[in-house]
Design an enzyme around this catalytic site. Structure first.
Site, short mmCIF file in Angstrom:
data_model
loop_
_atom_site.label_atom_id
_atom_site.label_comp_id
_atom_site.label_asym_id
_atom_site.label_seq_id
_atom_site.Cartn_x
_atom_site.Cartn_y
_atom_site.Cartn_z
N ASP A 323 0.66 -1.14 0.12
CA ASP A 323 0.08 -0.07 0.31
C ASP A 323 0.69 1.46 0.18
O ASP A 323 2.22 1.50 0.71
CB ASP A 323 -1.43 0.15 1.17
CG ASP A 323 -2.12 1.15 1.10
OD1 ASP A 323 -2.80 1.21 0.08
OD2 ASP A 323 -1.64 1.82 2.24
N GLU A 352 1.57 0.79 -4.90
CA GLU A 352 1.33 1.94 -5.56
C GLU A 352 2.62 2.25 -5.23
O GLU A 352 3.15 2.93 -4.27
CB GLU A 352 -0.15 1.60 -4.43
CG GLU A 352 -1.05 1.72 -4.59
CD GLU A 352 -2.01 1.57 -3.37
OE1 GLU A 352 -3.56 2.73 -4.18
OE2 GLU A 352 -1.75 2.17 -2.40
#
Ligand code: CA
Length: 661
Positions: A323, A352
């Site tokens: 993340d 990400e």
């Protein structure tokens, strides 16, 4: 015992905070050397009651120039079954690396991990996936997936993924990796009130190295969640499906109550840089969640490496999705890659490639998408392809290239220009001679060295799911009152055509294909854009849609099978992509490419894929020949004998054509 730890000891620190033996238990904690007093408290229960014992810990400072000390205590007696907390003077905490906890993760638990092994756990095997290009990733939230399934025995639980209906669905669809949304112990669902419906995505980590209690059948029993998590992994592995864990090391729910802060105040977080100087008081917020961790600090880096290794070794996890990887520094990500390569190089890592705010480290040091070329073996999501297809993340109502044929679209020229960004996604974000980077939406240089460093997708848990996005931006633009179920059949059909077309781009991309769970069931979230705490009625998969829209499931299934049967779609190597993938000249509302000369030793000599977003049929010139049509007008049939001959083909509106010779 040595009076200080050597540098090597620090570099190998394994965060093993508790070692339980039949006669004594050793506790260890990395905490400030300057702490006045550090204690460990032993409890009978995971919640409530007074400590059975409070034991003072002793410090061993780290070597010169290193912050902190290792505090230890040896407690006599057999503590199996007990719970414990540490206290460095900032409130009780189970420590930063608890491996078992009681309800709501407030106290760590002393368990024998052997008792968490399901039957035949020793025979568990990782699915063999030769290249990341062969992965088909399915992103799933436990509760979304199973809560509304009528025949689920364990709705909303880890165990739902052991049930025959679940395994069968995933196998039928053809995915070979399930990416589970946060499944470590998080804070936003109260595990003492599981009789009430509660929902959260779980991006609020509490205990990074313990499964979440609300997904277990008994969050009070520390072994239960561990065992059931392993049963889930085991069942998926038996079906040949890899398990990818969503890891959220970049932030904690808050600072004051976090285990990091209570254990070692300010060590694990970054502070803001104000006028070139580190602020004493202001925490940096690159996560957009109020704080950001400091991966560049030696012990935070070690923490992340040890945590990833632990999930692999203890739970047999096959991959990790980071993340907001753009909050972590490049060096840490490369160290993690190096550490997992030593265990199993096939572990897949992606993240990400952005942050959600300004980080307190220079961008050139961060694991952002633009720096992926410095992180071999690590992939990032392509927002170029995603937003080119569906429209920008900043405005749900603006269409992407898929909306080019819609009568409500007035900026057709602008949408035409998105074609180049889709081409960039098709090649896997690598350098390709036929892509004009000056026309690509977000990136002006190719950022991936290899196509397997790019995640190809059009939707994920964030933002609207595909149906809602197409509703908001193309089909029902400006009319926010309407829901998918209220559309007339003509509009529904148009939406389905665009949905299938979007995924055809994703699954014929040389990147690693990724889909949100439920898209194959034409999932909608009633237009809710950020459903992180929405009720089940918004988030749940509607399994009746399998019967309502069987053609959708069938297309997804056939599309995935087509990719898996044909190595040309997953070359996994930048040079091979440049050699075999050639774009064909075609109108702006179409993307046409050829995978030529038995790409990847495919059985088919040349494969031509043409995506047409227009409402009209489009003519495209192709190399002259006799071709077999395997995908047309929303249907895929690999065994088809339908032939076309000539120099041009006509591609039906809002659909893909795939032919081969
Ligand atoms: Ca929890």
């Amino acid at each position: 015992m040595a009076t200080t730890m050597t540098r090597a000891q620090v570099q190998n620190f394994d965060f093993n905070e508790m070692d339980c033996g039949p006669e004594e238990t050793t506790f260890r904690l990395f905490a400030p050397a300057t702490a006045k007093k550090v204690v460990v408290r032993i409890y009978k229960e995971g919640i409530g009651g007074k400590p059975l014992k409070t034991v003072v810990m002793k410090a061993t400072p780290l070597g010169a120039g290193q912050e902190g000390a290792i505090w230890t205590a040896v407690v006599k007696g057999n503590l199996l079954g007990r719970f414990y907390t540490f206290d460095t003077g900032h409130g009780e905490t189970p420590g930063v690396f608890a491996k078992a906890v009681g309800v709501n993760g407030q106290r760590a638990a002393i368990v024998n991990m052997v008792n968490s092994f399901p039957d035949d756990w020793c025979c568990d095997q990782h699915p063999v996936i030769k290249s990341p290009a062969d992965l088909v990733v399915y992103e799933l939230h436990h509760r979304d997936f199973s809560i509304a399934r009528p025949d689920a025995k364990y709705p909303g639980k880890f165990l739902a993924l052991t049930e025959p209906w679940a395994i069968e669905h995933l196998k039928q669809l053809g995915v070979n990796a399930v990416h589970i949304l946060p499944s470590y112990d998080y804070g936003s669902v109260d595990e003492t009130r599981l009789n009430e419906p509660q929902y959260n995505w779980g991006y609020d980590p509490v205990n990074y190295n313990v499964p979440e209690g609300s997904y277990s059948t008994d969050p009070y029993d520390p072994l239960c969640r561990i065992r059931e998590f392993k049963q889930m992994v085991q069942a998926l592995h038996k079906a040949g499906i890899a398990v990818i864990l969503d890891v959220v090391y970049n932030h904690t729910y808050d600072i004051d109550h976090s285990n990091f802060q209570r254990t070692f105040p300010d060590y694990y977080y970054r502070k803001e840089i104000v006028n070139g100087k580190l602020s004493n008081s202001k925490y940096s917020n690159g996560s957009g969640c109020g704080n950001e961790t400091a991966s560049e600090k030696p012990m935070m880096r070690r923490f992340m490496i040890e945590s990833v290794k632990y999930w692999f070794n203890e739970y047999r996890i096959d991959g990790f999705r980071f993340d907001l990887m753009g909050c972590h520094d490049i060096e840490t990500m490369n160290e993690i890659r190096k550490a997992v390569d030593q265990i199993d190089p096939s572990i897949f890592i992606y993240g990400e490639g952005w942050s959600a705010g300004q980080c307190a480290l220079p961008t050139e040091q961060l694991g952002v998408k633009a720096n992926i070329s410095q992180m071999p073996g690590i992939a990032a999501f392509s927002d170029e392809m995603r937003d080119a297809l569906r429209g920008p993340f900043s405005d749900d109502n603006i269409p992407g290239w898929l909306g080019i044929g819609s009568t409500t679209t007035d900026n057709k020229e602008e949408l035409s220009s998105l074609k180049e960004s889709i081409k960039f996604g098709i090649v896997g974000a690598i350098n390709h001679p036929q892509i004009d980077m000056s026309k690509v939406n977000y990136s002006k240089t190719p950022w991936a060295n290899e196509p397997t460093q790019m995640m190809a997708y059009v939707s994920c848990h964030d933002d609207m799911c595909l149906v809602d996005r197409l509703m908001a931006s193309v089909i029902d633009k400006g009319n926010h009152t309407s829901q998918f179920s209220n559309l007339n059949s003509q509009l529904k059909e148009e939406l389905i055509r665009l949905n299938l077309l979007a995924q055809t781009a994703v699954f014929t991309s040389q990147g690693v294909p990724f889909m949100l769970s439920g898209e194959e069931l034409l999932r909608n979230k009633k237009g809710v854009h950020n459903s992180f705490e929405s009720p089940d009625s918004i988030n749940h998969l509607d399994w009746d849609n399998l019967q309502r829209y069987p053609q959708v499931f069938k297309y997804y299934q056939d599309l995935i099978a087509l990719r898996q049967h044909h190595p040309a779609f997953r070359l996994g190597d930048a040079d091979l992509v440049r050699k075999h993938l050639e774009f064909l000249p075609s109108p702006a509302c179409t993307v046409a490419f050829r995978l030529k000369n038995y790409a990847g030793r495919d059985d088919w000599r040349d494969i031509i894929v043409i995506l047409n977003a227009s409402r009209e049929a489009q003519k495209v010139s192709i190399p002259k020949g006799m071709y077999t049509v395997v995908c047309q007008d929303g249907e895929i049939n690999e065994q088809s004998t339908s032939k076309i001959f000539g120099r041009t083909v006509s591609v039906n509106p809002q659909s893909a054509l795939i032919i081969h010779n």
